[in-house]
Design a protein around this motif. Sequence first.
Motif, PDB file in Angstrom:
ATOM      1  N   PHE A   1      48.042  -4.487 -20.976  1.00  0.00           N
ATOM      2  CA  PHE A   1      48.534  -3.984 -22.647  1.00  0.00           C
ATOM      3  C   PHE A   1      49.743  -3.946 -22.475  1.00  0.00           C
ATOM      4  N   TYR A   2      50.716  -4.344 -21.068  1.00  0.00           N
ATOM      5  CA  TYR A   2      51.679  -5.038 -21.280  1.00  0.00           C
ATOM      6  C   TYR A   2      52.102  -6.430 -20.565  1.00  0.00           C
ATOM      7  N   SER A   3      50.925  -7.264 -20.913  1.00  0.00           N
ATOM      8  CA  SER A   3      50.904  -8.333 -20.693  1.00  0.00           C
ATOM      9  C   SER A   3      52.240  -9.931 -21.757  1.00  0.00           C
ATOM     10  N   ASN A   4      52.341  -9.029 -22.518  1.00  0.00           N
ATOM     11  CA  ASN A   4      53.034  -9.776 -23.926  1.00  0.00           C
ATOM     12  C   ASN A   4      54.732  -9.651 -23.038  1.00  0.00           C
ATOM     13  N   GLN A   5      55.151  -8.660 -22.585  1.00  0.00           N
ATOM     14  CA  GLN A   5      56.199  -8.231 -21.738  1.00  0.00           C
ATOM     15  C   GLN A   5      56.444  -8.658 -20.462  1.00  0.00           C
ATOM     16  N   TYR A   6      55.544  -8.426 -19.841  1.00  0.00           N
ATOM     17  CA  TYR A   6      55.526  -8.629 -18.377  1.00  0.00           C
ATOM     18  C   TYR A   6      55.263  -9.600 -17.918  1.00  0.00           C
ATOM     19  N   GLY A   7      53.302 -10.571 -18.291  1.00  0.00           N
ATOM     20  CA  GLY A   7      52.489 -10.655 -17.766  1.00  0.00           C
ATOM     21  C   GLY A   7      51.401 -10.226 -17.132  1.00  0.00           C
ATOM     22  N   PHE A   8      50.591 -11.664 -16.765  1.00  0.00           N
ATOM     23  CA  PHE A   8      49.057 -10.896 -15.817  1.00  0.00           C
ATOM     24  C   PHE A   8      49.928 -10.095 -15.328  1.00  0.00           C
ATOM     25  N   ALA A   9      49.048  -8.999 -15.058  1.00  0.00           N
ATOM     26  CA  ALA A   9      49.058  -7.468 -14.001  1.00  0.00           C
ATOM     27  C   ALA A   9      49.473  -8.543 -12.690  1.00  0.00           C
ATOM     28  N   ALA A  10      48.642  -9.367 -11.899  1.00  0.00           N
ATOM     29  CA  ALA A  10      49.501 -10.254 -10.651  1.00  0.00           C
ATOM     30  C   ALA A  10      50.733 -10.326 -10.598  1.00  0.00           C
ATOM     31  N   ASP A  11      50.861 -10.880 -12.411  1.00  0.00           N
ATOM     32  CA  ASP A  11      52.074 -11.873 -11.758  1.00  0.00           C
ATOM     33  C   ASP A  11      53.043 -10.488 -11.627  1.00  0.00           C
ATOM     34  N   ASN A  12      52.804  -9.174 -11.439  1.00  0.00           N
ATOM     35  CA  ASN A  12      53.539  -7.721 -10.868  1.00  0.00           C
ATOM     36  C   ASN A  12      53.454  -7.618 -10.173  1.00  0.00           C
ATOM     37  N   VAL A  13      52.229  -7.972  -8.847  1.00  0.00           N
ATOM     38  CA  VAL A  13      52.527  -7.208  -7.451  1.00  0.00           C
ATOM     39  C   VAL A  13      53.414  -7.611  -6.834  1.00  0.00           C
ATOM     40  N   VAL A  14      54.384  -7.098  -6.118  1.00  0.00           N
ATOM     41  CA  VAL A  14      55.079  -7.792  -5.184  1.00  0.00           C
ATOM     42  C   VAL A  14      54.523  -7.519  -3.570  1.00  0.00           C
ATOM     43  N   ALA A  15      53.664  -7.099  -3.538  1.00  0.00           N
ATOM     44  CA  ALA A  15      53.298  -7.019  -1.155  1.00  0.00           C
ATOM     45  C   ALA A  15      52.188  -7.136  -1.911  1.00  0.00           C
ATOM     46  N   TYR A  16      50.830  -7.708  -1.067  1.00  0.00           N
ATOM     47  CA  TYR A  16      49.607  -7.844  -0.184  1.00  0.00           C
ATOM     48  C   TYR A  16      49.264  -7.695   0.826  1.00  0.00           C
ATOM     49  N   GLU A  17      48.613  -6.970   0.749  1.00  0.00           N
ATOM     50  CA  GLU A  17      48.346  -6.717   2.315  1.00  0.00           C
ATOM     51  C   GLU A  17      46.601  -6.979   2.477  1.00  0.00           C
ATOM     52  N   VAL A  18      46.293  -7.904   3.451  1.00  0.00           N
ATOM     53  CA  VAL A  18      45.402  -9.079   3.815  1.00  0.00           C
ATOM     54  C   VAL A  18      45.101  -8.848   4.675  1.00  0.00           C
ATOM     55  N   VAL A  19      43.607  -8.884   4.947  1.00  0.00           N
ATOM     56  CA  VAL A  19      42.558  -9.431   5.896  1.00  0.00           C
ATOM     57  C   VAL A  19      42.630  -9.878   6.481  1.00  0.00           C
ATOM     58  N   LEU A  20      42.968 -11.276   7.160  1.00  0.00           N
ATOM     59  CA  LEU A  20      42.375 -12.859   7.103  1.00  0.00           C
ATOM     60  C   LEU A  20      40.630 -12.444   7.481  1.00  0.00           C
ATOM     61  N   ALA A  21      40.748 -14.188   7.946  1.00  0.00           N
ATOM     62  CA  ALA A  21      38.991 -14.441   8.515  1.00  0.00           C
ATOM     63  C   ALA A  21      38.740 -14.137  10.080  1.00  0.00           C
TER      64      ALA A  21
ATOM     65  N   HIS B   1      54.756 -14.647   3.994  1.00  0.00           N
ATOM     66  CA  HIS B   1      53.186 -16.883   3.813  1.00  0.00           C
ATOM     67  C   HIS B   1      53.366 -16.062   1.855  1.00  0.00           C
ATOM     68  N   SER B   2      54.290 -16.949   1.826  1.00  0.00           N
ATOM     69  CA  SER B   2      54.445 -16.632   0.054  1.00  0.00           C
ATOM     70  C   SER B   2      53.454 -17.384  -0.651  1.00  0.00           C
ATOM     71  N   ASP B   3      53.438 -18.907   0.160  1.00  0.00           N
ATOM     72  CA  ASP B   3      51.879 -19.229  -0.144  1.00  0.00           C
ATOM     73  C   ASP B   3      50.465 -18.795  -0.566  1.00  0.00           C
ATOM     74  N   LEU B   4      50.049 -18.116   0.523  1.00  0.00           N
ATOM     75  CA  LEU B   4      49.078 -16.552  -0.387  1.00  0.00           C
ATOM     76  C   LEU B   4      49.689 -16.192  -0.512  1.00  0.00           C
ATOM     77  N   TYR B   5      50.687 -15.823  -1.075  1.00  0.00           N
ATOM     78  CA  TYR B   5      51.641 -14.144  -2.249  1.00  0.00           C
ATOM     79  C   TYR B   5      50.915 -15.251  -3.496  1.00  0.00           C
ATOM     80  N   TRP B   6      50.823 -16.479  -3.370  1.00  0.00           N
ATOM     81  CA  TRP B   6      51.322 -17.264  -4.587  1.00  0.00           C
ATOM     82  C   TRP B   6      49.684 -17.140  -4.941  1.00  0.00           C
ATOM     83  N   ALA B   7      49.206 -17.443  -4.213  1.00  0.00           N
ATOM     84  CA  ALA B   7      46.912 -17.888  -3.859  1.00  0.00           C
ATOM     85  C   ALA B   7      46.614 -16.797  -4.402  1.00  0.00           C
ATOM     86  N   LEU B   8      47.143 -15.108  -4.334  1.00  0.00           N
ATOM     87  CA  LEU B   8      46.294 -14.011  -4.920  1.00  0.00           C
ATOM     88  C   LEU B   8      46.671 -13.986  -6.124  1.00  0.00           C
TER      89      LEU B   8
END
Length: 503
Positions: free
Chosen positions: A179-199, A211-218
């Motif tokens: 509901f706030y996307s018109n103000q702030y974009g995709f919900a994912a645009d508002n993630v500041v960090a992801y903790e990720v288990v890699l393969a 890991h800014s490339d992974l951050y962008w991809a997610l």
Amino acid sequence: MKLSLLACLVPLVVASAKPGAEIQQRRGANTTTLACNALKQAFSSQVFVLGDANYTTQNEAYWTPTDYLTPECVFTPNATLEVSTAIRIIAGLGATFAVRGGGHMPIPGYANTNGGILIGLTNLNEITLSSDESYVSVGPGQRWEDVYSYLEPYGLVALGGRVGIVGVPGLLLGGGISFYSNQYGFAADNVVAYEVVLAGGQIVTATATQHSDLYWALKGGGNSFGIVTRFDLSTYVSPTVCAGIIEIPSTEKDAFLNAVASFGEYGSADAKAAVIPSIFMLGSLNITVYTSALFYDGTECAQPALANFTVLPAIENSYGNTTTLATYVKGTDALIGDGTRQVFRVVASYANAEALQIVHDTFVEMVTADIWNVTGLQASVAFQPVTKNFIQQGINKGGNPQGVDISEAPYFWMVENFSWTDPADDNRINAFAQQVTDVIEQKLTAAGQVAEYRYMNDAGLGQKIFQGYGDGNVVKLQSIRAKYDPFNVYTDLMPGGWKVANA
């Protein structure tokens, strides 16, 4: 955990080029049974097989029974390290698996598995507000209504689902409309960090600087890169809002469609306003009505941006008083048919009256002619207006894989939803859903109204998603996937979902 056993069973899959070949050699040799046995020995109380009560509970923790499958075993980790250990076991043995967060995607096999291992993230249910209240850390076992309820006493919100029962990870990994996307974009645009288990089982934190490339991809690239075990989400002050649902009779069709078209074209004029207008058809009752969720981020509900909707004569209208986001989304649960069979399809167009009319007329005519007699049928199209403001916010926050063309905005991102009750109608409905989508897209194309980008979270089986992402972004996503998962663990061993390698 029995570390001596794990030392024997868990090769580091990414240690060298050899494990990739080993995975391929081991597949087919009842690897799933071996992996289930290893998980059972390592996590005895957290692994369930057919006949166990918790097996049934986990296997039916989905919005729709179209997702009820038969995994060989179910593993419910309690911590990120346990996910890491499980991935080392599963990938080392070459077993197939699936991962379930909230369980809202109604495509069989996308968050469950027949014969593989189901990793159910139910117990990874952290919700913790940072000391400065600027972000909230959320585990992938959460659903959005619980996140909003947690934040409500602080007068804060995070960008997430507009329906309470939607799960956190699926929405965010597909981008996420709020509901706030018109103000702030995709919900994912508002993630500041992801903790990720890699393969290979490594645990990393991906941010704009690490890991800014992974951050962008997610931020919309789906599940090809790893298992996210924590999302840190920006918070915003929004203690009370105006939110409700208006139901309009079919006699007001033209006025309703005019209101939808107007908001689509001019919605950027007030970024605090949001709508979800829908055609809603009930075959069993032989009726068609028009509905819209109406939302305003503020305490004054009488807003010009929503006036074209609020002036319409209504059958029911719950909009007009202030509430909280948490209260509103909890009230939507009863409106979303839990337990019915479901299928989605997505369509995208430019936001104007011509495109709207094409979609409306084609959908209503074909549903009435072809599937009106299906038992328990509910068929709908929701028109989601996407403004220039929405897209610009993602650009401002470093961009995202979707790369939606702002020069062509605004858009309608539409989701067709079909629900029914009898499994005997599955093939009929699925075939029809594909057919009506094809016809609508053909007509939109002929009129010059079709848009390229398709929103992953509303898509159906076989629809092409990444092919509509911005120029060069598919190749970039594929390169990032190869870097972080060189042996295709999250592509080949976890086949559910849209995979960037296959785009």
